[in-house]
Every structure is written in C-alpha cells, then in structure tokens.
Design a protein around this motif. Structure first.
Motif, mmCIF file in Angstrom:
data_model
loop_
_atom_site.group_PDB
_atom_site.id
_atom_site.type_symbol
_atom_site.label_atom_id
_atom_site.label_comp_id
_atom_site.label_asym_id
_atom_site.label_seq_id
_atom_site.Cartn_x
_atom_site.Cartn_y
_atom_site.Cartn_z
ATOM 1 N N SER A 160 17.680 -77.854 49.424
ATOM 2 C CA SER A 160 18.121 -77.413 50.745
ATOM 3 C C SER A 160 19.325 -78.246 51.145
ATOM 4 O O SER A 160 19.441 -79.409 50.764
ATOM 5 C CB SER A 160 17.024 -77.589 51.803
ATOM 6 O OG SER A 160 17.534 -77.364 53.101
ATOM 7 N N THR A 181 18.447 -69.576 56.344
ATOM 8 C CA THR A 181 17.340 -70.314 56.970
ATOM 9 C C THR A 181 17.860 -71.440 57.851
ATOM 10 O O THR A 181 17.392 -71.629 58.986
ATOM 11 C CB THR A 181 16.407 -70.872 55.887
ATOM 12 O OG1 THR A 181 15.894 -69.792 55.100
ATOM 13 C CG2 THR A 181 15.246 -71.636 56.504
ATOM 14 N N ARG A 191 19.365 -70.044 61.078
ATOM 15 C CA ARG A 191 18.323 -69.533 61.979
ATOM 16 C C ARG A 191 17.526 -70.658 62.626
ATOM 17 O O ARG A 191 17.109 -70.561 63.781
ATOM 18 C CB ARG A 191 17.378 -68.615 61.193
ATOM 19 C CG ARG A 191 17.928 -67.218 60.963
ATOM 20 C CD ARG A 191 16.979 -66.409 60.123
ATOM 21 N NE ARG A 191 17.378 -64.998 60.065
ATOM 22 C CZ ARG A 191 16.887 -64.120 59.198
ATOM 23 N NH1 ARG A 191 15.973 -64.506 58.315
ATOM 24 N NH2 ARG A 191 17.280 -62.868 59.215
ATOM 25 N N GLN A 192 17.305 -71.752 61.880
ATOM 26 C CA GLN A 192 16.494 -72.846 62.407
ATOM 27 C C GLN A 192 17.253 -73.743 63.373
ATOM 28 O O GLN A 192 16.634 -74.547 64.082
ATOM 29 C CB GLN A 192 15.944 -73.682 61.242
ATOM 30 C CG GLN A 192 14.868 -72.976 60.425
ATOM 31 C CD GLN A 192 14.379 -73.814 59.262
ATOM 32 O OE1 GLN A 192 15.011 -74.790 58.854
ATOM 33 N NE2 GLN A 192 13.238 -73.430 58.706
#
Length: 372
Positions: free
Chosen positions: A35, A62, A65-66
């Motif tokens: 990541s 991801t 969005r987070q």
C-alpha cells in the motif's frame, strides 16, 4: 501439513531459532508494504521494518476514498491547475502524487541499500495493456517522477515485450498480473535481455532493483474457482499451498540461473506467503493489515524456511486436483501466448480495469456532483 525438520541438514552453529516478521530483517528477505497510504507506510517502516511499497489502481482508489478530507479538495485543485484534463487524467495525477509522497518516505532505505530496496512500485495504466509503446512511454515517465520509483508492467505476452524495452531504456521493473512460474521466468529473461542490450550499447550499469511478482494468493483463488467449477472434491488445505509452491520454485530457479532480479510475494491469502519464504533473497509484500496481524498473532517462521520444500504429496495432490496447477508450476506449463488467457490473469486485469473506471467515476462525482 507434513513438513521436513526445520533444522535438518543445517551446518553446525547455524541459527535455526524461529523468527518473527520483524526479526526477519536479520535474513535476506525484504519486507515491503502492499500500500502507498502514507499513514500505513510510515507505521510499516518504523514498526515493522518495511523497505518498499506499492501502488496500483485498486490501492490508489482505496487511499483516496479513505481520506476524502485530503483528496476531494486536492482533486478540485488539480482540475483548476489543468483545466483541459478529463477525469481519467486528473485521477492519474492524484495517483502520481500519492506515489511520489510514498517514494519520499522510502528514500532512506533506498540510500542504505544502494537502490536495491527503498522502492515504490507504481503501476502503469491497465488500459494500456494492448499497447506496448504506451506501456513503455508511461513506464519511462513514471520512472522520472522519483529516482526510487519502480514501474509495474503486466506479465502478458505484450507486457513482457514492453518490459524488455523499458529495462533497456533504464526503467526499474516490477512485473504485475503475474501468478505462475512460466510468467516469472519469461519476465526474468526479458529483464536480462534488456540489461544485456544496455551493456552492448555502452550504457551505464547500476542497481535497478528489478523484482518479479508472483501473486500467490490469486493463484490459490483461481485454483479454488476451477476446483469448485469442475466439482472436484479435494482437501481444501492443499489449495493454500499452490502459490507458496510456485513462489519457492521460481525463487530457486532465479538463484540457480543468476537472474539479476528477485521474486516478490504478493496478494496474501495466508501467512505462509511470508513464513514459508523467510531466508530467501526475495521480497514479501503483504498489505499493512496482514503485517500487523502476523505480528499481533505471534506467527513465527523458520529462518531457513525458503529451503524447505513443499511436501511432494501436496504437489501431487495439487496436480491431481486440476491441470491448471501444472500450467502454473511447471517451467514449460504455458507459453507466453497463453499467459493472457490464464484465469488469474483475466480476473486480475478486469479488476484493475474496473478500479480505473471507479477512479474516473470518483473524480467525475467530485467535479460534476450529482443533483440532489
């Protein structure tokens, strides 16, 4: 599952004490973080000794969005800075910024290793999967964003051609959409050809840090899908070993043949995709939560686990379960022309393409929000 004695065959005085994931820093095995999320990556570096990271469309989507407080206003700023760009191009600008930030965090490891580690893997746009020149040009562009960027290109027939050309042009490579021993070997050979062409043309040599991913968990996933589809009754435990078996075999072939690249274990589905590889000069790249869970659960590994073969009985059971295992495990199980149609390739490429489409939609909804 039967295994050999971890201490069997070791020289007198060899350290055979179990190792934790953090203690694996004492072996040749490198830990990367699957990541590019800055918060996760900082923790992975400081608490677990991570010396690399990765970004792809799924990861970038991801992360954005987070962290909407950061990325929603930043995407609006990017749209103002580049008023003629569409949603896709603006989304990839965000991916570039995320990757550059992660690359900076890894600079100390890059310097300490002479360029072998400290790498941020940045994936080429999966929508270029049919265009060799576009893959190469984007790889060259990404490589110029930071000196420790390593660029992902898919291990398809066309992608392998692009890998050779990108290596020749000085790009550090990480193969992706790669699940099998035949794919890993084809990528390694392409890297060797690219490096040899550089030498023949008098180009400088340095540590490129090339790695060749095998997404072991996705191989397991595909075999589970096939066994279920074909209604084959099999001990489900053996299907957890397919990716591990492919990773071990590919690593040992790389070492035997002296390839100037390392195997990278990705797409974790069980801790063995770390614990069975410890001791090898390779990379393990679990998602941050996997790293945390392995440590929190006190999972330990033999520091020489890489040299412990998968039980031959398990290999034979996997062969008997489905011919798809032999295609993935045997050196000549597939030709490059068959890579594109392997089930795990199709499934993963579709997922990456879908993430691209979702990233486009996310940017569109920020810039042109729906009417309430």
């Amino acid at each position: 599952m039967p295994t050999t004695d971890p201490a069997a065959g070791t020289a007198p005085g060899t350290d055979t004490r179990p190792t934790t994931l953090r203690a694996a820093e004492d072996t040749a095995t490198a830990l990367w973080n699957d990541s590019a999320d800055p918060t996760e990556l900082r923790t992975a570096i400081t608490e677990y000794g991570a010396v690399g990271a990765t970004c792809n469309p799924v990861i970038a989507l991801t992360c954005i969005r987070q962290d909407p407080d950061t990325w929603v206003p930043r995407i609006r700023e990017l749209a103002d800075e580049f008023p003629t760009l569409g949603e896709s191009a603006i989304g990839w600008k965000a991916v570039e910024e995320l990757s550059i930030t992660a690359a900076r965090l890894l600079e100390p490891a890059f310097r300490a290793s002479g360029g072998r580690n400290g790498r941020l893997s940045m994936q080429t746009d999966p929508r270029h999967h049919r265009d060799k020149d576009a893959l190469v040009e984007q790889a060259v562009r990404f490589a110029g964003l930071a000196e420790n960027i390593i660029v992902k290109i898919p291990a398809t027939a066309l992608g392998i051609e692009a890998i050779e050309e990108a290596v020749y042009r000085g790009v550090s490579i990480n193969a992706t959409v790669s699940f099998t021993v035949p794919q890993a070997l084809a990528v390694a050979q392409a890297i060797e050809r690219g490096l040899d062409r550089r030498t023949a043309d008098g180009m400088p040599e340095h540590e490129f840090g090339h790695v060749v991913t095998i997404m072991g968990g996705r191989l397991d996933d595909w075999l589970k899908t096939v066994v279920k589809r074909d209604r084959v009754m099999v001990d489900p435990g053996i299907l957890e070993w397919a990716g591990v078996a492919a990773l071990k075999k590919a690593h040992h072939l790389f070492v035997e043949r002296g390839y100037r690249s390392r195997i990278l274990s990705a797409a974790f589905r069980n801790h063995m995709q770390w614990s069975e590889l410890v001791g090898g000069d390779l990379v393990v790249s679990p998602p941050f939560q996997w790293t945390k869970d392995i440590n929190d659960n006190g999972i330990v590994a033999d520091p020489h686990a890489i040299d412990r073969p998968v039980d031959p009985v398990v290999i034979e059971q996997l062969r008997a379960a489905t011919p798809e295992f032999a295609r993935a495990y045997d050196e000549d199980g597939m030709t490059p022309d068959e890579f594109d149609h392997f089930g795990a390739t199709v499934t993963t490429l579709r997922q990456f393409l879908d993430a691209d489409a979702q990233l486009d939609a996310l940017v569109r909804d920020i810039l042109v929000p729906p009417m309430v």
